[in-house]
Design a protein around this motif. Structure first.
Motif, mmCIF file in Angstrom:
data_model
loop_
_atom_site.group_PDB
_atom_site.id
_atom_site.type_symbol
_atom_site.label_atom_id
_atom_site.label_comp_id
_atom_site.label_asym_id
_atom_site.label_seq_id
_atom_site.Cartn_x
_atom_site.Cartn_y
_atom_site.Cartn_z
ATOM 1 N N LEU A 226 0.826 -1.216 0.000
ATOM 2 C CA LEU A 226 0.000 0.000 0.000
ATOM 3 C C LEU A 226 0.854 1.258 0.000
ATOM 4 N N GLN A 227 1.899 1.235 0.825
ATOM 5 C CA GLN A 227 2.795 2.393 0.844
ATOM 6 C C GLN A 227 3.475 2.594 -0.501
ATOM 7 N N LEU A 228 3.847 1.486 -1.136
ATOM 8 C CA LEU A 228 4.482 1.598 -2.454
ATOM 9 C C LEU A 228 3.515 2.188 -3.477
ATOM 10 N N ALA A 229 2.246 1.764 -3.412
ATOM 11 C CA ALA A 229 1.255 2.326 -4.335
ATOM 12 C C ALA A 229 1.049 3.817 -4.085
ATOM 13 N N ASP A 230 0.992 4.218 -2.792
ATOM 14 C CA ASP A 230 0.848 5.648 -2.486
ATOM 15 C C ASP A 230 2.051 6.439 -2.966
ATOM 16 N N MET A 231 3.239 5.886 -2.772
ATOM 17 C CA MET A 231 4.438 6.593 -3.230
ATOM 18 C C MET A 231 4.464 6.712 -4.750
ATOM 19 N N GLU A 232 3.999 5.674 -5.439
ATOM 20 C CA GLU A 232 3.958 5.768 -6.904
ATOM 21 C C GLU A 232 2.982 6.856 -7.355
ATOM 22 N N ASN A 233 1.806 6.929 -6.694
ATOM 23 C CA ASN A 233 0.856 7.993 -7.029
ATOM 24 C C ASN A 233 1.423 9.374 -6.723
ATOM 25 N N THR A 234 2.105 9.464 -5.569
ATOM 26 C CA THR A 234 2.724 10.753 -5.211
ATOM 27 C C THR A 234 3.789 11.138 -6.227
ATOM 28 N N ALA A 235 4.578 10.132 -6.646
ATOM 29 C CA ALA A 235 5.611 10.427 -7.643
ATOM 30 C C ALA A 235 4.992 10.899 -8.954
ATOM 31 N N ILE A 236 3.859 10.289 -9.336
ATOM 32 C CA ILE A 236 3.177 10.730 -10.567
ATOM 33 C C ILE A 236 2.696 12.175 -10.433
ATOM 34 N N ASN A 237 2.102 12.515 -9.274
ATOM 35 C CA ASN A 237 1.621 13.893 -9.057
ATOM 36 C C ASN A 237 2.769 14.888 -9.052
ATOM 37 N N VAL A 238 3.895 14.480 -8.413
ATOM 38 C CA VAL A 238 5.046 15.390 -8.381
ATOM 39 C C VAL A 238 5.587 15.625 -9.780
ATOM 40 N N ARG A 239 5.670 14.570 -10.584
ATOM 41 C CA ARG A 239 6.155 14.759 -11.954
ATOM 42 C C ARG A 239 5.198 15.637 -12.771
ATOM 43 N N THR A 240 3.889 15.454 -12.540
ATOM 44 C CA THR A 240 2.919 16.290 -13.263
ATOM 45 C C THR A 240 3.049 17.750 -12.866
ATOM 46 N N ASN A 241 3.115 18.028 -11.568
ATOM 47 C CA ASN A 241 3.250 19.415 -11.091
ATOM 48 C C ASN A 241 4.573 20.034 -11.517
ATOM 49 N N SER B 264 -8.679 17.908 -5.839
ATOM 50 C CA SER B 264 -7.451 17.123 -5.939
ATOM 51 C C SER B 264 -6.262 18.052 -5.884
ATOM 52 N N SER B 265 -5.149 17.545 -5.451
ATOM 53 C CA SER B 265 -3.971 18.398 -5.272
ATOM 54 C C SER B 265 -3.465 18.941 -6.606
ATOM 55 N N SER B 266 -3.490 18.099 -7.633
ATOM 56 C CA SER B 266 -2.936 18.552 -8.915
ATOM 57 C C SER B 266 -3.774 19.672 -9.518
ATOM 58 N N SER B 267 -5.111 19.481 -9.479
ATOM 59 C CA SER B 267 -5.962 20.510 -10.062
ATOM 60 C C SER B 267 -5.942 21.780 -9.238
ATOM 61 N N ALA B 268 -5.820 21.655 -7.923
ATOM 62 C CA ALA B 268 -5.780 22.848 -7.071
ATOM 63 C C ALA B 268 -4.541 23.665 -7.349
ATOM 64 N N ILE B 269 -3.387 22.948 -7.513
ATOM 65 C CA ILE B 269 -2.159 23.686 -7.793
ATOM 66 C C ILE B 269 -2.246 24.364 -9.142
ATOM 67 N N SER B 270 -2.806 23.700 -10.120
ATOM 68 C CA SER B 270 -2.864 24.275 -11.465
ATOM 69 C C SER B 270 -3.733 25.533 -11.501
ATOM 70 N N THR B 271 -4.796 25.600 -10.681
ATOM 71 C CA THR B 271 -5.660 26.785 -10.713
ATOM 72 C C THR B 271 -5.029 27.955 -9.991
ATOM 73 N N TYR B 272 -4.096 27.700 -9.079
ATOM 74 C CA TYR B 272 -3.467 28.806 -8.370
ATOM 75 C C TYR B 272 -2.263 29.386 -9.112
ATOM 76 N N LEU B 273 -1.896 28.755 -10.215
ATOM 77 C CA LEU B 273 -0.785 29.304 -10.973
ATOM 78 C C LEU B 273 -1.245 30.564 -11.726
ATOM 79 N N PRO B 274 -0.414 31.618 -11.761
ATOM 80 C CA PRO B 274 -0.781 32.837 -12.515
ATOM 81 C C PRO B 274 -0.764 32.597 -13.991
ATOM 82 N N ARG B 275 -1.598 33.304 -14.706
ATOM 83 C CA ARG B 275 -1.711 33.146 -16.164
ATOM 84 C C ARG B 275 -1.105 34.349 -16.866
#
Length: 257
Positions: free
Chosen positions: A139-154, A246-257
């Motif tokens: 479970l921890q490995l799956a969470d870390m993989e998801n976190t790694a995906i979000n970090v790479r996306t951000n 979601s964390s990814s969408s929240a970060i993307s909306t707070y970025l200045p345009r």
């Protein structure tokens, strides 16, 4: 005398019955021979006296069964030959040995089974604990993989924004207008967070002014009461909105345009 004396004859006695003693009648020659005593043996170095009988000594090795008047030496008794056991005796002996071994095995078997059962229970407990640890690690490995995906996306979004805005001078923009929110839900969250932070700063300044004696205690209590009520409402709004985003969408909306 010129020669050896005449040989003497032994007395003979005849038993007529086991209950009667032998007859005491002997001849004159027998009586004379009975009173005659042989001379003691002389050493080999001394010469025999004249008229004494010559005694010859013969070793047992030169005597034979044919020597008259001498009995042969009795032969040694043969060793007893062991009796050969019968098939029934051998069968009974084998059965007794098997029964003895089986009795020993049945006495030791319960203790060994108990020890093996304890070892099996211990191994089962440790196996369950290891399996639980493995599941948690998965479970921890799956969470870390998801976190790694979000970090790479951000990270990709941030690099894209930096590549587009490298020539922008930040001094020409208003701080309050840098963050632009498109959706109403994000805008409400942004306003609630800003209100909470502003109330926190105001409470800090009021506490510092009370310590320095710049405001009275009554005014301090009244203002802190109003600010606490407003801060409570802002934090409740934040807690209700955060699970919906979601964390990814929240970060993307707070970025200045």
């Amino acid at each position: 005398p010129t020669g050896p004396p005449p040989p003497t004859t032994r007395p003979t006695s005849v038993y007529t019955s086991s209950h009667h003693p032998p007859s005491t009648t002997t001849s004159s020659s027998t009586t004379a021979a009975r009173h005659a005593q042989p001379l003691p043996p002389t050493p080999a170095t001394t010469k025999p006296l004249p008229g004494s009988p010559i005694v010859l000594k013969a070793s047992p090795s030169i005597l034979s069964k044919d020597t008259p008047g001498l009995k042969p030496k009795a032969a040694a008794a043969p060793l007893p030959v062991p009796k050969t056991p019968s098939k029934e005796e051998l069968k009974q002996e084998v059965i007794m040995k098997i029964q003895l071994k089986f009795s020993e095995f049945t006495n030791e078997c319960p203790n060994q089974i108990s020890e093996l059962m304890n070892v099996q229970a211990t191994l089962q407990t440790r196996g369950d604990a290891m399996q639980s640890s493995i599941d948690k690690l998965k479970l921890q490995l799956a969470d870390m993989e998801n976190t790694a995906i979000n970090v790479r996306t951000n990270n990709r979004l941030m690099n894209d924004w930096l590549s587009r805005n490298q020539t922008i001078d930040i001094n020409h923009y208003d701080i309050d207008e840098i963050v632009v929110v498109d959706q109403p839900l994000y805008k409400q969250l942004y306003n609630a967070i800003a209100e909470d932070e502003a109330i926190e700063d105001t409470m800090y300044l009021l506490t510092k002014g009370l310590d320095q004696g710049r405001i009275s205690l009554d005014a301090f209590i009244k203002e802190m009461k109003n600010l606490s009520r407003a801060q409570f409402a802002a934090r409740v709004t934040i807690q209700k909105i955060q699970p919906l985003l979601s964390s990814s969408s929240a970060i993307s909306t707070y970025l200045p345009r």
